[in-house]
Design an enzyme around this catalytic site. Structure first.
Site, short mmCIF file in Angstrom:
data_model
loop_
_atom_site.label_atom_id
_atom_site.label_comp_id
_atom_site.label_asym_id
_atom_site.label_seq_id
_atom_site.Cartn_x
_atom_site.Cartn_y
_atom_site.Cartn_z
N SER A 71 0.80 -1.23 0.00
CA SER A 71 0.00 0.00 0.00
C SER A 71 0.83 1.28 0.00
O SER A 71 0.29 2.36 -0.26
CB SER A 71 -0.95 0.01 1.20
N LYS A 74 0.57 3.29 -3.11
CA LYS A 74 -0.64 4.07 -3.43
C LYS A 74 -0.36 5.58 -3.42
O LYS A 74 -1.00 6.33 -4.15
CB LYS A 74 -1.74 3.74 -2.42
N TYR A 199 -2.77 -2.25 -10.67
CA TYR A 199 -2.81 -2.13 -9.20
C TYR A 199 -1.90 -3.16 -8.53
O TYR A 199 -1.06 -2.83 -7.69
CB TYR A 199 -4.25 -2.27 -8.72
N TYR A 251 -3.86 3.40 7.72
CA TYR A 251 -5.15 2.71 7.78
C TYR A 251 -6.06 3.36 8.83
O TYR A 251 -6.04 4.57 8.99
CB TYR A 251 -4.94 1.21 8.03
N VAL A 269 1.22 -3.75 4.04
CA VAL A 269 1.07 -4.99 4.82
C VAL A 269 2.28 -5.91 4.71
O VAL A 269 2.30 -6.96 5.37
CB VAL A 269 -0.22 -5.75 4.44
#
Length: 315
Positions: A71, A74, A199, A251, A269
């Site tokens: 992540s 992103k 992605y 998160y 993660v």
């Protein structure tokens, strides 16, 4: 008192002590296993690398560990989409608010109008952002993504981890569900498989703490690389990305991290955390043992120690 970047060359001994203290928390975390390839991560590992604008570096622990961005990527897919399309189009597809939900939740997509993802750093939002990365072909899009990550990290050797990519592809039912929902609502216009391919690829880029620190340094200087002396990303877009890192980057523990550490950060993660000290230092951390929120349990503790010791909070 000297600025932190002036003390970087003298930090190693102190970092070693903090690493050992924070490492004791690893036993209370769990390595991510819902993507099977990530389960190979070393639960006991913890490392950190810091780089300042003069090129001074400090590192400690297992900083040479190779891991996938997950992540963390992103933040940079958002920057690339903004550079491709500008703010208006991007924020027609995703919102600007934290969700309070887990990163892979799709609950509010249906419950809250207008039915777009709340922000670009949750899975649904990052999938929507991935659909905005332009290219003449699917391979061109993947090449552009990798070239961008190589540019911002200053590492031409960065590459996709094929084993992790395949592992993500084979365990993607929830992400695929989100993508089809977004396709039905008109948020995604291309093939779901093509969008997810982009992605999963940017999530599966291999990196080290040093790579994260270099990427964080670019953000710390608002898109300007002080080591190469070049503006690589428009300042406005980096300001947007850092705002999301503060509000959504850890998160649904982002508020807690903002209070305890008070510096922009983005976790993944695989156990990586990218963070920064504005105008000064980029920081990369790896600690695969995760807490219940999906953040590195020892990495969070280490960054809180660092921030509180040097009074680094931006608030």
């Amino acid at each position: 008192m000297p600025k932190m970047e002036e003390r970087l060359p003298h930090l190693v001994e102190q970092l070693d002590g903090w690493i050992e203290k924070s490492k004791s928390l690893c036993q209370h975390g769990k390595v991510a296993s819902y993507i099977p390839e990530l389960a190979k991560g070393n639960q006991a590992a913890l490392g950190i690398h810091l780089i300042d604008g003069y090129g001074n570096e400090a590192m400690a622990g297992d900083a040479s560990t190779v891991f996938t961005l997950q992540s963390i990527s992103k933040v940079f897919s958002l920057l690339l989409a903004l550079m491709d399309h500008g703010e208006q189009l991007v924020f027609d597809k995703v919102g600007m608010e934290p969700t309070g939900d887990s990163f892979n939740s799709m609950l509010k997509l249906e419950l809250v109008q207008p039915g777009i993802p709340f922000n670009p750093l949750i899975n649904a939002g990052a999938i929507a952002i991935s659909s905005l990365i332009t290219g003449a072909s699917q391979q061109h899009k993947l090449d552009r993504v990798l070239d961008f990550f190589r540019l911002i990290s200053g590492n031409e050797q960065l590459n996709y981890n094929e084993a992790v990519y395949q592992s993500e592809l084979q365990t993607a039912d929830l992400n695929r569900s989100m993508a089809y929902f977004l396709k039905d609502k008109g948020v995604i216009e291309q093939s779901v498989d093509d969008v997810l391919d982009v992605y999963f690829h940017h999530c599966s880029i291999d990196a080290t703490c040093k790579d994260l620190a270099r990427m964080g340094l670019l953000l710390a200087y608002n898109g300007y690389d002080p080591i190469r002396g070049k503006q690589l990303v428009p300042k406005r877009y980096v300001q947007i990305a850092k705002s999301f890192m503060v509000t959504c980057g850890m998160y649904n523990a982002s508020g807690q991290f903002a209070i305890q550490a008070g510096i922009p950060a983005k976790s993944g993660v695989s156990g990586g955390i990218l963070t920064l000290i504005p105008g000064a230092v980029g920081i990369g951390v790896i600690g695969p043992a995760l807490n219940s929120k999906g953040n590195s349990i020892a990495g969070v503790d280490l960054l809180e120690k660092l921030s509180q010791h040097y009074d680094l909070s931006i608030f």
